[in-house]
Design a protein around this motif. Sequence first.
Motif, mmCIF file in Angstrom:
data_model
loop_
_atom_site.group_PDB
_atom_site.id
_atom_site.type_symbol
_atom_site.label_atom_id
_atom_site.label_comp_id
_atom_site.label_asym_id
_atom_site.label_seq_id
_atom_site.Cartn_x
_atom_site.Cartn_y
_atom_site.Cartn_z
ATOM 1 N N ASN A 108 0.862 -1.171 0.000
ATOM 2 C CA ASN A 108 0.000 0.000 0.000
ATOM 3 C C ASN A 108 0.902 1.225 0.000
ATOM 4 O OD1 ASN A 108 0.840 0.385 2.699
ATOM 5 N ND2 ASN A 108 -0.928 -0.737 3.490
ATOM 6 N N GLY A 109 0.363 2.370 0.334
ATOM 7 C CA GLY A 109 1.172 3.578 0.276
ATOM 8 C C GLY A 109 2.201 3.707 1.376
ATOM 9 N N HIS A 110 2.164 2.809 2.353
ATOM 10 C CA HIS A 110 3.048 2.929 3.520
ATOM 11 C C HIS A 110 4.039 1.781 3.693
ATOM 12 C CE1 HIS A 110 0.419 6.206 4.731
ATOM 13 N NE2 HIS A 110 -0.614 5.397 4.577
ATOM 14 N N GLU A 111 3.734 0.605 3.115
ATOM 15 C CA GLU A 111 4.598 -0.542 3.361
ATOM 16 C C GLU A 111 4.455 -1.601 2.272
ATOM 17 O OE1 GLU A 111 3.169 -1.606 7.218
ATOM 18 O OE2 GLU A 111 1.463 -2.749 6.436
ATOM 19 N N VAL A 112 5.455 -2.472 2.208
ATOM 20 C CA VAL A 112 5.387 -3.622 1.310
ATOM 21 C C VAL A 112 5.484 -4.882 2.160
ATOM 22 C CG1 VAL A 112 6.320 -2.468 -0.722
ATOM 23 C CG2 VAL A 112 7.888 -3.536 0.881
ATOM 24 N N GLU A 113 4.715 -5.881 1.799
ATOM 25 C CA GLU A 113 4.700 -7.151 2.531
ATOM 26 C C GLU A 113 5.487 -8.194 1.750
ATOM 27 O OE1 GLU A 113 1.499 -10.576 3.862
ATOM 28 O OE2 GLU A 113 0.801 -8.503 3.573
ATOM 29 N N LEU A 114 6.478 -8.765 2.418
ATOM 30 C CA LEU A 114 7.340 -9.782 1.839
ATOM 31 C C LEU A 114 7.193 -11.066 2.646
ATOM 32 C CD1 LEU A 114 10.483 -7.499 1.551
ATOM 33 C CD2 LEU A 114 9.086 -8.242 -0.372
ATOM 34 N N PRO A 115 7.681 -12.179 2.133
ATOM 35 C CA PRO A 115 7.643 -13.404 2.935
ATOM 36 C C PRO A 115 8.397 -13.216 4.254
ATOM 37 C CG PRO A 115 8.135 -13.919 0.655
ATOM 38 C CD PRO A 115 8.196 -12.426 0.772
ATOM 39 N N GLY A 116 7.683 -13.271 5.364
ATOM 40 C CA GLY A 116 8.316 -13.187 6.677
ATOM 41 C C GLY A 116 8.630 -11.800 7.176
ATOM 42 N N LYS A 117 8.328 -10.751 6.388
ATOM 43 C CA LYS A 117 8.687 -9.404 6.854
ATOM 44 C C LYS A 117 7.864 -8.343 6.135
ATOM 45 C CE LYS A 117 12.682 -6.465 7.912
ATOM 46 N NZ LYS A 117 12.570 -6.564 9.372
ATOM 47 N N THR A 118 7.479 -7.306 6.882
ATOM 48 C CA THR A 118 6.827 -6.136 6.310
ATOM 49 C C THR A 118 7.784 -4.957 6.439
ATOM 50 O OG1 THR A 118 4.620 -6.936 6.864
ATOM 51 C CG2 THR A 118 4.856 -4.581 6.457
ATOM 52 N N ILE A 119 7.993 -4.251 5.337
ATOM 53 C CA ILE A 119 8.994 -3.180 5.285
ATOM 54 C C ILE A 119 8.303 -1.854 4.993
ATOM 55 C CG2 ILE A 119 10.937 -2.286 3.921
ATOM 56 C CD1 ILE A 119 11.910 -5.152 3.655
ATOM 57 N N PRO A 120 8.638 -0.808 5.758
ATOM 58 C CA PRO A 120 8.018 0.499 5.511
ATOM 59 C C PRO A 120 8.548 1.135 4.218
ATOM 60 C CG PRO A 120 9.728 0.698 7.173
ATOM 61 C CD PRO A 120 9.592 -0.779 6.887
ATOM 62 N N ILE A 121 7.704 1.960 3.614
ATOM 63 C CA ILE A 121 8.132 2.749 2.460
ATOM 64 C C ILE A 121 8.509 4.136 2.971
ATOM 65 C CG2 ILE A 121 7.445 3.768 0.255
ATOM 66 C CD1 ILE A 121 5.453 1.459 -0.062
ATOM 67 N N GLY A 122 9.722 4.555 2.706
ATOM 68 C CA GLY A 122 10.193 5.854 3.183
ATOM 69 C C GLY A 122 9.466 7.007 2.510
ATOM 70 N N GLY A 123 9.325 8.113 3.228
ATOM 71 C CA GLY A 123 8.604 9.260 2.702
ATOM 72 C C GLY A 123 9.133 9.763 1.379
ATOM 73 N N ASN A 124 10.452 9.763 1.207
ATOM 74 C CA ASN A 124 11.052 10.261 -0.030
ATOM 75 C C ASN A 124 10.896 9.291 -1.195
ATOM 76 O OD1 ASN A 124 11.924 12.581 1.264
ATOM 77 N ND2 ASN A 124 13.922 11.713 1.787
ATOM 78 N N TYR A 125 10.428 8.083 -0.912
ATOM 79 C CA TYR A 125 10.334 7.054 -1.951
ATOM 80 C C TYR A 125 8.889 6.743 -2.345
ATOM 81 C CZ TYR A 125 15.219 6.169 -0.736
ATOM 82 O OH TYR A 125 16.561 6.307 -0.498
ATOM 83 N N LYS A 126 7.901 7.319 -1.645
ATOM 84 C CA LYS A 126 6.516 6.884 -1.798
ATOM 85 C C LYS A 126 5.981 7.029 -3.224
ATOM 86 C CE LYS A 126 4.871 7.154 2.943
ATOM 87 N NZ LYS A 126 3.884 7.722 3.883
ATOM 88 N N GLU A 127 6.175 8.200 -3.818
ATOM 89 C CA GLU A 127 5.616 8.419 -5.158
ATOM 90 C C GLU A 127 6.245 7.490 -6.183
ATOM 91 O OE1 GLU A 127 4.441 12.339 -6.746
ATOM 92 O OE2 GLU A 127 5.463 13.131 -4.981
ATOM 93 N N LEU A 128 7.560 7.404 -6.155
ATOM 94 C CA LEU A 128 8.264 6.572 -7.117
ATOM 95 C C LEU A 128 7.911 5.101 -6.930
ATOM 96 C CD1 LEU A 128 10.286 6.194 -9.365
ATOM 97 C CD2 LEU A 128 12.119 6.256 -7.658
ATOM 98 N N VAL A 129 7.886 4.625 -5.679
ATOM 99 C CA VAL A 129 7.566 3.226 -5.406
ATOM 100 C C VAL A 129 6.144 2.906 -5.860
ATOM 101 C CG1 VAL A 129 7.177 1.534 -3.576
ATOM 102 C CG2 VAL A 129 9.222 2.951 -3.533
#
Length: 209
Positions: free
Chosen positions: A179-200
Amino acid sequence: DYIKQIPFLHLKGICSDATFAMDIMQREKIDLLLLDIHLPGLKGLDFLKSLPAPPKVILTTAYQEYALQGYELNVVDYLLKPIEFSRFLLAINKIQLTISPASLNENIIIQSENKKVVIALNEIIYIESQKEYIKIQTQSSAHTTKYALSKMEGELNTELFIRVHRSFIVAIKKIKAFNGHEVELPGKTIPIGGNYKELVATRLKSVLG
């Protein structure tokens, strides 16, 4: 001058404007376009949008505010002037990988403790910065090596990996949800940094839907 230093690059033409470039591209098979944004007449991004089947593109510009637009057009890299040769070479290596998939390295080799470790790229889930070290998490194990995350980012194929945070690079094909705040991977959820949100968000929507 930089092109002359790279054996597998062959300069087909230097164009002062988009019209001249169109003429060359109709006569020659062009694999790579080094494109400035501020051109006389038709601007670089408008020129790129007009191409029905564009080649691989590296944008070269003094203006960083066009980066998101560039990546929305699937450029391979975005070089800010003045461009150092080492940074230019990193971009060209990405181009070589995407133009010639058969030559794509399937592994990376790192120094972990007192041994060399071979890691298959398709096994990597994410890479995490830990100060002057990085941790490479695979499906079956984790390895730590002294390396800068920014340097590793420049060496990875951008079609396979994306940086989502100042501390994290993730494997696109390993993403289970986002979603706009995080990515879910096998075994781990990683936040999306503010400076990377639009590009990601743009990249993941175009790749994963």
